[in-house]
Design a protein around this motif. Structure first.
Motif, PDB file in Angstrom:
ATOM      1  N   HIS A  19      33.087  41.451  44.035  1.00 45.18           N
ATOM      2  CA  HIS A  19      34.538  41.504  43.801  1.00 45.18           C
ATOM      3  C   HIS A  19      35.299  40.638  44.804  1.00 45.18           C
ATOM      4  O   HIS A  19      36.389  40.169  44.524  1.00 45.18           O
ATOM      5  CB  HIS A  19      35.049  42.946  43.803  1.00 45.18           C
ATOM      6  CG  HIS A  19      35.197  43.558  45.166  1.00 45.18           C
ATOM      7  ND1 HIS A  19      34.156  44.118  45.845  1.00 45.18           N
ATOM      8  CD2 HIS A  19      36.269  43.707  45.977  1.00 45.18           C
ATOM      9  CE1 HIS A  19      34.586  44.587  47.006  1.00 45.18           C
ATOM     10  NE2 HIS A  19      35.862  44.350  47.122  1.00 45.18           N
TER      11      HIS A  19
ATOM     12  N   HIS B 249      43.867  42.938  47.252  1.00 49.74           N
ATOM     13  CA  HIS B 249      42.575  42.678  47.896  1.00 49.74           C
ATOM     14  C   HIS B 249      41.367  43.066  47.025  1.00 49.74           C
ATOM     15  O   HIS B 249      40.305  42.483  47.147  1.00 49.74           O
ATOM     16  CB  HIS B 249      42.489  43.359  49.277  1.00 49.74           C
ATOM     17  CG  HIS B 249      42.278  44.851  49.225  1.00 49.74           C
ATOM     18  ND1 HIS B 249      43.301  45.737  48.983  1.00 49.74           N
ATOM     19  CD2 HIS B 249      41.169  45.609  49.381  1.00 49.74           C
ATOM     20  CE1 HIS B 249      42.826  46.966  49.002  1.00 49.74           C
ATOM     21  NE2 HIS B 249      41.534  46.927  49.239  1.00 49.74           N
ATOM     22  N   ASP B 250      41.536  44.062  46.158  1.00 48.27           N
ATOM     23  CA  ASP B 250      40.404  44.507  45.337  1.00 48.27           C
ATOM     24  C   ASP B 250      40.516  44.077  43.876  1.00 48.27           C
ATOM     25  O   ASP B 250      39.797  44.592  43.012  1.00 48.27           O
ATOM     26  CB  ASP B 250      40.273  46.041  45.391  1.00 48.27           C
ATOM     27  CG  ASP B 250      39.367  46.499  46.527  1.00 48.27           C
ATOM     28  OD1 ASP B 250      38.602  45.657  47.058  1.00 48.27           O
ATOM     29  OD2 ASP B 250      39.430  47.691  46.890  1.00 48.27           O
TER      30      ASP B 250
ATOM     31  N   HIS C  84      37.742  40.610  53.253  1.00 50.31           N
ATOM     32  CA  HIS C  84      38.105  41.930  53.789  1.00 50.31           C
ATOM     33  C   HIS C  84      36.906  42.855  54.021  1.00 50.31           C
ATOM     34  O   HIS C  84      37.066  43.923  54.607  1.00 50.31           O
ATOM     35  CB  HIS C  84      39.181  42.611  52.926  1.00 50.31           C
ATOM     36  CG  HIS C  84      38.725  43.068  51.571  1.00 50.31           C
ATOM     37  ND1 HIS C  84      38.662  42.235  50.480  1.00 50.31           N
ATOM     38  CD2 HIS C  84      38.300  44.273  51.125  1.00 50.31           C
ATOM     39  CE1 HIS C  84      38.224  42.897  49.433  1.00 50.31           C
ATOM     40  NE2 HIS C  84      37.988  44.145  49.792  1.00 50.31           N
ATOM     41  N   HIS C  85      35.712  42.454  53.595  1.00 56.46           N
ATOM     42  CA  HIS C  85      34.520  43.262  53.916  1.00 56.46           C
ATOM     43  C   HIS C  85      33.657  42.619  55.007  1.00 56.46           C
ATOM     44  O   HIS C  85      32.548  43.086  55.269  1.00 56.46           O
ATOM     45  CB  HIS C  85      33.668  43.501  52.661  1.00 56.46           C
ATOM     46  CG  HIS C  85      34.288  44.494  51.712  1.00 56.46           C
ATOM     47  ND1 HIS C  85      34.264  45.857  51.924  1.00 56.46           N
ATOM     48  CD2 HIS C  85      34.983  44.307  50.554  1.00 56.46           C
ATOM     49  CE1 HIS C  85      34.905  46.473  50.934  1.00 56.46           C
ATOM     50  NE2 HIS C  85      35.353  45.551  50.090  1.00 56.46           N
TER      51      HIS C  85
ATOM     52  N   ASP D  16      41.717  49.023  54.869  1.00 57.00           N
ATOM     53  CA  ASP D  16      40.906  49.371  53.694  1.00 57.00           C
ATOM     54  C   ASP D  16      39.915  50.494  54.055  1.00 57.00           C
ATOM     55  O   ASP D  16      39.825  51.514  53.362  1.00 57.00           O
ATOM     56  CB  ASP D  16      40.165  48.100  53.236  1.00 57.00           C
ATOM     57  CG  ASP D  16      39.249  48.318  52.044  1.00 57.00           C
ATOM     58  OD1 ASP D  16      39.523  49.225  51.252  1.00 57.00           O
ATOM     59  OD2 ASP D  16      38.266  47.566  51.920  1.00 57.00           O
TER      60      ASP D  16
END
Ligand code: FE2
Length: 342
Positions: free
Chosen positions: A190, A162-163, A215-216, A244
């Motif tokens: 990112h 994910h990152d 995901h953010h 996360d």
């Protein structure tokens, strides 16, 4: 077994878990006697706490759901993948797929498995352990949504990577270690970079790349990069985003106080439904040990105990200094614990 700050560990104690380099090599083996020079070296590496055995033959395990072999392989694959991103080379899809299957198999092996260890990240290995933790948590949460094996593999892949986009924002390999500290506006890119890199892998479903992208995002539209609202954020991304945040909260970070599992869960619950989906936060609560292995707790009545094993169904408490004095509590009797004390 104890989870102790470095300055309370004596030369008579033994390391209760292996210590890995970011490339997956074992630097110190489980069972190593912690001589002053080892302790000095571990301190220099950024460790503030360690799990230790007071006697070498203690049987309790503090390695979480993953074996050392899979943890080492996973760290190695992540290391190589981040370098490939920095060098603008294509990822090794088969290698990633293979190791994520290994993680999935081990996490699913134990039926009542929960995320049961206290974090031992350092600033250097943050991204590696964080990616692994988010992967483990997302699999455990996916189980509560009755995901199929194929769906669990998809979310595990997305969580593991994910990152990844953070590596793209750095040009020097040696800087990879500090990537997680990039939380600036540039850091926000990112998500898009990770999406682009993963979308280029033809063997991964598009949903995997979307996890890196979304995901953010947060339920009320306050997230990034698009500011999507609840109905527009896919479940995979909500799960990985919540895992996360949780893992970041329980980690030592330069800009915030480290939280215990129960405090981090409460914080996420307080931000639900505004930021986090209630069903997803509920799945997280069921996937995490309230009192992870190594925690000290105070029982109603004033007795102190140390947690030596934790699962979804029960917890085992040892009397400090007397390894043979064990108390087993089913999770519905956790109210006998008054509070966590260390
Ligand atoms: Fe991220």
């Amino acid at each position: 077994m104890r989870h102790l700050p470095l300055n309370e560990i004596t030369g008579e104690m033994f390391l209760a878990h292996s210590v890995f380099g970011n490339d997956g090599r074992i630097l110190l083996n489980k069972g190593t006697k912690l001589t002053p020079s080892y302790l000095k070296r571990l301190g220099k590496m950024g460790y503030t706490h360690l799990y230790v055995y007071e006697k070498i033959d203690e049987k309790w395990d503090c390695t979480g759901p993953l074996s050392d072999r899979i943890r080492a392989e996973a760290m190695h694959v992540l290391w190589q993948s981040l370098i490939r991103v920095v060098e603008r080379k294509p990822l090794n899809e088969q290698q990633i797929s293979f190791v994520v299957e290994g993680i999935l198999k081990e996490v699913l092996q134990k039926e009542d498995c929960v995320f049961d260890i206290i974090d031992f990240k350092t600033a250097d290995n943050y991204l590696y352990n964080h990616s692994l933790n988010v992967c483990i948590l997302s699999i455990l949460m996916g189980k509560h949504f009755n995901f199929t094996q194929e769906e669990l593999k998809e979310i595990a892949l997305g969580a593991f990577l994910h990152d990844l986009g953070k590596a793209y924002l750095r040009s020097a390999v040696k800087k990879i270690q500090a990537l997680s500290l990039v939380e600036t506006a540039q850091g926000k890119q990112h998500t898009k970079k990770g999406f682009d890199i993963l979308r280029a892998i033809t063997g991964f479903p598009a949903k995997v790349a979307s996890i890196a992208y979304q995901h953010h995002e947060r339920e009320d539209g306050s997230g990034y990069p698009l500011g999507l609202i609840a109905v527009d954020i896919p479940l995979y991304s909500k799960i990985v985003g919540t895992a996360d945040s949780f893992d970041a909260m329980i980690s030592h970070r330069p800009y915030r106080k480290v939280l215990w599992n129960d405090q981090a869960l409460q914080e996420l619950e307080a931000e639900s439904p505004s930021k986090y989906n209630p069903a997803v936060v509920a799945a997280l609560r069921r996937s995490v040990a309230l009192y992870p292995v190594g925690s000290g707790v105070l029982l109603a009545g004033g007795e102190e105990r140390v947690v030596v094993a934790a699962s979804a169904t029960r917890i085992i408490l040892q009397k400090p200094g007397d390894p043979s004095d064990l108390l087993e509590l089913p999770v519905d009797a956790l109210s006998r614990i008054e509070k966590r004390i260390f």
